[in-house]
Design a protein around this motif. Structure first.
Motif, PDB file in Angstrom:
ATOM      1  N   ASN A   6      44.513  40.597  28.158  1.00  0.00           N
ATOM      2  CA  ASN A   6      44.965  40.216  29.457  1.00  0.00           C
ATOM      3  C   ASN A   6      44.090  40.700  30.791  1.00  0.00           C
ATOM      4  N   ASN A   8      42.098  41.024  34.151  1.00  0.00           N
ATOM      5  CA  ASN A   8      41.933  40.308  35.544  1.00  0.00           C
ATOM      6  C   ASN A   8      40.920  41.105  36.322  1.00  0.00           C
ATOM      7  N   LYS A   9      40.239  40.225  37.179  1.00  0.00           N
ATOM      8  CA  LYS A   9      39.271  40.872  38.003  1.00  0.00           C
ATOM      9  C   LYS A   9      38.884  40.072  39.159  1.00  0.00           C
ATOM     10  N   SER A  10      39.278  40.345  40.587  1.00  0.00           N
ATOM     11  CA  SER A  10      38.894  39.346  41.594  1.00  0.00           C
ATOM     12  C   SER A  10      38.005  40.188  42.747  1.00  0.00           C
ATOM     13  N   THR A  15      37.991  34.710  41.575  1.00  0.00           N
ATOM     14  CA  THR A  15      38.388  35.267  40.564  1.00  0.00           C
ATOM     15  C   THR A  15      37.405  35.445  39.665  1.00  0.00           C
ATOM     16  N   ALA A  18      39.439  36.092  34.531  1.00  0.00           N
ATOM     17  CA  ALA A  18      40.846  35.526  34.799  1.00  0.00           C
ATOM     18  C   ALA A  18      41.576  35.569  33.331  1.00  0.00           C
ATOM     19  N   GLY A  19      42.504  36.582  33.213  1.00  0.00           N
ATOM     20  CA  GLY A  19      43.562  36.488  31.855  1.00  0.00           C
ATOM     21  C   GLY A  19      42.522  36.408  30.675  1.00  0.00           C
ATOM     22  N   ASP A  54      41.630  44.573  37.538  1.00  0.00           N
ATOM     23  CA  ASP A  54      42.898  44.595  38.423  1.00  0.00           C
ATOM     24  C   ASP A  54      44.105  44.770  37.698  1.00  0.00           C
ATOM     25  N   SER A  55      44.017  44.273  36.438  1.00  0.00           N
ATOM     26  CA  SER A  55      45.277  44.432  35.544  1.00  0.00           C
ATOM     27  C   SER A  55      44.707  44.127  34.104  1.00  0.00           C
ATOM     28  N   GLY A 225      35.616  32.333  34.536  1.00  0.00           N
ATOM     29  CA  GLY A 225      36.542  33.482  34.347  1.00  0.00           C
ATOM     30  C   GLY A 225      37.403  33.627  33.338  1.00  0.00           C
ATOM     31  N   ARG A 226      37.256  32.244  32.657  1.00  0.00           N
ATOM     32  CA  ARG A 226      38.302  32.156  31.537  1.00  0.00           C
ATOM     33  C   ARG A 226      37.338  32.347  30.191  1.00  0.00           C
TER      34      ARG A 226
END
Ligand code: ADP
Ligand code: MG
Length: 254
Positions: A6, A8-10, A15, A18-19, A54-55, A225-226
């Protein structure tokens, strides 16, 4: 071997990743494809510690690495090449390899005084490894030439050679064949095959789909991003979402 959970990076409002979650088994060559700007290089930067997510989490051989710097990650055996080559033009081809040799005791002043023999042994080991890598790369005849004399394709080989100096377990290759002539591409493919047999694992971004199908048992596809596909390369080329991702990009461009 490598787990991404999971992530994430913007960048500002954009983005880039993404996930994304993925799990690479420890016996495969895996490809990563997707249109330009879909987040592939960013994902590689995150996995190898050059960007902070980012997470999310990144685990290499069950150890969380998302907070480690690149040098610590490479010491664990996870190393990458860059989309842009990074050889040192004025150093000889051999010295380009020696410059990245792991754990150079001689660089710290204390062991120079107290452990001269250990340093001598390590230098010999590094020189031997550099010799092996030069042979693998078929660059031994150029060992003492400055790296700036290499062709672009040979430079890409040398960059791969720098990675191999550290005897990594998993190598992330970002577009290893882009701009490389067909003969050298075959050489890179054979090299990956050979190293794979010897137990090294690869995760590679590659635009050449026939090459992905040839090298990879499994391919992941990113779009915007996915992760939109995970499976066999032959199936990817027939997958409606994958086809749409590429066609959509072409429509935007035209
Ligand atoms: P790919 O490797 O799939 O072509 P990238 O990961 O390089 O894609 O880029 C994904 C998106 O993130 C793009 O829109 C790109 O412009 C943006 N991006 C990448 N790196 C940065 C950065 N350092 N700063 C701002 N935007 C970036
Ligand atoms: Mg890229």
């Amino acid at each position: 071997m490598l787990k991404v959970e999971n992530v994430n990076k913007s960048f500002g409002g954009l983005t880039a990743v993404a996930g994304v979650s993925l799990d690479l088994a420890d016996n495969q060559v895996t490809g990563l494809v997707g249109p330009n700007g879909s987040g592939k290089s960013t994902l590689f930067h995150i996995i190898t510690g050059f960007y902070r997510a980012d997470s999310g989490w990144v685990l290499f051989r069950d150890k969380p690495i998302q907070d480690l710097p690149p040098a610590a990650i490479s010491r664990l055996g996870l190393i990458r090449t860059f989309q842009q080559t990074r050889v040192l033009p004025f150093l000889s081809v051999r010295d380009n390899l020696l410059a990245v040799a792991p754990d150079q005791l001689g660089e710290n002043i204390l062991p120079v005084f107290f452990r001269p023999r250990a340093i001598g042994r390590q230098e010999r080991d590094n020189r031997r490894r550099a010799g092996e890598v030069l042979q693998l790369m078929k660059l031994d005849h150029l060992a003492d030439r400055p790296a700036e004399e290499l062709s672009y394709g040979q430079e890409r080989l040398l960059e791969l050679g720098r990675v191999l100096m550290c005897r990594p377990k998993l190598v992330l290759l970002d577009e290893p064949t882009s701009g490389v002539n067909p003969t050298l591409i075959r050489q890179i493919v054979q090299l990956i095959r050979k190293l794979q047999v010897e137990g090294m694992r690869f995760f590679l971004v590659e635009h050449n789909m026939p090459l992905v199908a040839e090298l990879c048992e499994r391919v992941l596809v990113m779009d915007a991003g996915r992760l939109i596909f995970d499976g066999a390369p032959e199936a990817a080329q027939r997958d409606p979402a994958v086809i749409e991702a590429y066609l959509g990009k072409n429509r935007e461009a035209s």
